[in-house]
Design a protein around this motif. Structure first.
Motif, short mmCIF file in Angstrom:
data_model
loop_
_atom_site.label_atom_id
_atom_site.label_comp_id
_atom_site.label_asym_id
_atom_site.label_seq_id
_atom_site.Cartn_x
_atom_site.Cartn_y
_atom_site.Cartn_z
N ASP A 151 0.93 -1.31 -0.09
CA ASP A 151 -0.03 -0.13 0.05
C ASP A 151 0.70 1.27 0.08
N SER A 152 0.29 2.49 -0.48
CA SER A 152 1.19 3.72 -0.72
C SER A 152 1.07 4.17 0.79
N ARG A 153 2.27 4.63 1.00
CA ARG A 153 2.30 5.62 2.19
C ARG A 153 3.32 6.96 1.95
N LEU A 154 2.71 7.96 2.64
CA LEU A 154 3.48 9.37 2.52
C LEU A 154 3.86 9.80 3.94
N ASP A 155 5.14 9.55 4.39
CA ASP A 155 5.47 9.87 5.69
C ASP A 155 6.44 11.26 5.78
N GLU A 156 6.55 11.73 6.87
CA GLU A 156 7.40 12.91 7.15
C GLU A 156 8.25 12.85 8.37
N TRP A 157 9.28 13.72 8.02
CA TRP A 157 10.29 13.44 9.18
C TRP A 157 10.77 15.14 9.34
N THR A 158 11.35 15.62 10.59
CA THR A 158 11.55 16.86 10.60
C THR A 158 13.20 16.48 10.75
N LEU A 159 14.01 17.75 10.33
CA LEU A 159 15.36 17.79 10.43
C LEU A 159 15.75 18.63 11.63
N ASP A 160 16.92 17.99 12.33
CA ASP A 160 17.31 19.02 13.40
C ASP A 160 19.00 19.17 13.27
N GLY A 161 19.44 20.25 12.83
CA GLY A 161 20.79 20.29 12.65
C GLY A 161 21.46 19.80 11.42
N GLY A 162 20.62 19.50 10.30
CA GLY A 162 20.78 18.68 9.29
C GLY A 162 20.71 17.16 9.30
N ALA A 163 20.35 16.80 10.46
CA ALA A 163 20.12 15.23 10.68
C ALA A 163 18.67 15.20 10.90
N ILE A 164 18.34 13.80 10.54
CA ILE A 164 17.05 13.57 10.54
C ILE A 164 16.53 13.28 12.05
N ASP A 165 15.37 13.70 12.62
CA ASP A 165 14.95 13.60 13.92
C ASP A 165 14.30 12.10 13.94
N ALA A 166 14.58 11.04 14.14
CA ALA A 166 13.88 9.81 13.88
C ALA A 166 12.69 9.67 14.72
N GLU A 167 12.53 10.27 15.85
CA GLU A 167 11.29 10.40 16.58
C GLU A 167 10.01 11.02 16.07
N SER A 168 10.55 11.95 14.93
CA SER A 168 9.45 12.84 14.55
C SER A 168 8.75 12.30 13.38
N ARG A 169 9.03 11.08 13.09
CA ARG A 169 8.36 10.46 11.93
C ARG A 169 6.93 10.31 12.18
N ARG A 170 5.94 10.64 11.21
CA ARG A 170 4.62 10.51 11.22
C ARG A 170 4.27 10.21 9.74
N THR A 171 2.94 9.34 9.52
CA THR A 171 2.33 9.15 8.33
C THR A 171 1.45 10.22 8.05
N VAL A 172 1.66 10.84 6.86
CA VAL A 172 0.93 12.00 6.67
C VAL A 172 -0.59 11.63 5.81
N LEU A 173 -0.22 10.41 4.87
CA LEU A 173 -1.34 9.88 4.03
C LEU A 173 -1.21 8.54 3.89
N SER A 174 -2.31 7.70 3.85
CA SER A 174 -2.37 6.22 3.56
C SER A 174 -3.17 5.82 2.38
N GLN A 175 -2.86 5.17 1.22
CA GLN A 175 -3.74 4.70 0.45
C GLN A 175 -3.53 3.19 0.01
N SER A 176 -4.73 2.39 0.30
CA SER A 176 -4.67 1.11 0.00
C SER A 176 -4.62 0.97 -1.55
N GLN A 177 -3.92 -0.03 -1.98
CA GLN A 177 -3.59 -0.34 -3.44
C GLN A 177 -4.19 -1.83 -3.64
N PRO A 178 -5.22 -1.90 -4.69
CA PRO A 178 -5.99 -3.11 -4.91
C PRO A 178 -5.00 -4.05 -5.79
N PHE A 179 -4.10 -3.56 -6.39
CA PHE A 179 -3.16 -4.55 -7.28
C PHE A 179 -1.88 -3.97 -6.93
N ALA A 180 -0.67 -4.94 -7.65
CA ALA A 180 0.87 -4.43 -7.32
C ALA A 180 1.04 -3.59 -8.32
#
Length: 412
Positions: A151-180
């Protein structure tokens, strides 16, 4: 003249896009790729523009596109690259690898991953990490991918000092896919500062669920929204979206697409160029002027290109700006309008190609009208052309999923 990529086994890689050109209704829809190059294009040139009072002595005209001498030089290598993006503020390039990695590139040296989602996606068929984009302020990163369930996912991270803040990850949008197949997956921020997200029609062949014309589903659409959290809402719907007030999903900006791979905005005019992978016969690209994008219906599955396909056509269908048949290629790879400074003779041309033939083509552009297609005489290994990219200055890179990212330049 052409810097070729390393030799690879094509069949292991072409399924990322070739399922977009199925001739039947099977789930995967993969067809064999033609060998070698394609015949010369037969598309009729656009009418010549009306003459003006400007004389030849008053202006220096660029050479015809087929006289612009170009070369591709390997800038760097990566593992199945599918995109290259620029971080605003720094101008740093980042290569997006299908297996789930985004890596910075400094002085053509690829670094350690900025982010790694390889455990959350599977690089099989048309799946994997398919798109990425930094927010306009460079402080957030968005990834478009298929999860391990397909299934399709759109996730977001914030950056802190040029590095990814791993704890900031969140799913913005989810879309199920009927086929591959037909995941689409390309994302970019438009001139309006909003996120644009392409989703294919859900797969199989012929759009059996009639999803591309169904305004109650996100499949078969280009979406437009503010991806930042809005209170309790994961993202915000712009008030000027065509269905923001009802009649369909508020995220929809453009409908009637099959598997848009890829789309881009002309950085000078704001026009939108959408390359849509065809079904049985036709590959197409449609250019929409900046003021005529929202609500545009590109016609699938009532039309394949300019040809009727199935069902009754809605009255507002917009036909392709340019199309070609499967005698010339099998799966379009959308590109960009060149607005760089290093190749003056190429400025204003739309650059694109086909996955199978993997040659770089150009269309001379007048607004959103085009002339005859030109083969620029450069390319990558057949079956590997998956993307084009621009750096901060508008210079262009050509991306081969075989492992090379190549810089386009004037021949030395």
């Amino acid at each position: 003249m052409t810097a070729r990529t390393r030799s690879i086994t094509v069949l292991a890689l072409v399924s990322l896009l070739s399922a977009g050109c199925s001739s039947g209704g099977d789930d995967e829809g993969v067809t064999a790729q033609p060998e070698g190059t394609v015949p010369a294009p037969t598309t009729t040139a656009a009418p010549e523009p009306e003459s003006t009072s400007t004389t030849a002595s008053e202006v220096t005209l660029p050479p015809p596109l087929d006289e612009v001498d170009l070369e591709l030089t390997e800038a760097f290598t990566a593992e199945q690259p599918v995109a290259v993006i620029v971080q605003p503020g720094t101008g740093t390039l980042h290569v997006v690898e299908r297996a789930g990695f985004v890596r910075p590139v400094v002085d053509d040296v690829v670094g350690e991953p900025l982010v790694d989602i390889s455990g959350d996606t599977v690089a099989e068929g048309e799946r994997g990490l398919l798109g990425a984009a930094f927010s306009p302020d460079g402080e957030r990163l968005y990834l478009s991918y298929t999860n391990r369930d397909g299934d399709s996912r759109l996730d977001e991270w914030t950056l802190d000092g040029g590095a990814i803040d791993a704890e900031s990850r969140r799913t913005v949008l989810s879309q199920s896919q009927p086929f591959a197949n037909h995941n689409g997956g390309h994302i970019t921020f438009g001139p309006d500062g909003l996120l644009w997200y392409a989703l294919g029609d859900g797969g199989a062949g012929g759009d059996p669920g009639d999803r591309a014309q169904d305004t109650t589903t996100l499949l078969g659409k280009l979406l437009r929204f503010d991806p930042a959290a809005q209170g309790d809402e994961a993202y915000g719907i712009p008030a000027d979206n065509p269905f923001a007030s009802g009649g369909g999903r508020g995220e929809i900006a453009v409908l009637g697409v099959r598997n848009p791979w890829r789309f881009s905005f002309d950085r000078e005019t704001g026009s939108l160029w959408v390359a849509d992978v065809g079904q049985n016969e036709i590959e197409e690209v449609t250019a929409l002027p900046a003021g005529e994008i929202l609500g545009a219906n590109l016609g699938w599955n009532r039309f394949e290109g300019s040809q009727p396909f199935e069902g009754e056509a809605p009255p507002d269908v917009i036909g392709p700006t340019y199309e070609y048949t499967h005698a010339e290629g099998v799966s379009i790879t959308g590109g960009v309008v060149y607005r760089g400074e290093e190749i003056p003779g190429l400025r204003g041309a739309y650059l694109f190609g086909d996955l199978a033939t993997a040659e770089v083509w150009a269309l001379p552009v007048d607004g959103t009208s085009v002339g005859e297609r030109v083969d620029l005489g450069i390319g990558v290994d057949p079956g590997t052309l998956v993307s084009f990219a621009e750096d901060a200055d508008g210079e262009v890179y050509v991306i081969s999923i075989g492992g090379s990212v190549l810089r386009l330049s004037a021949a030395s």
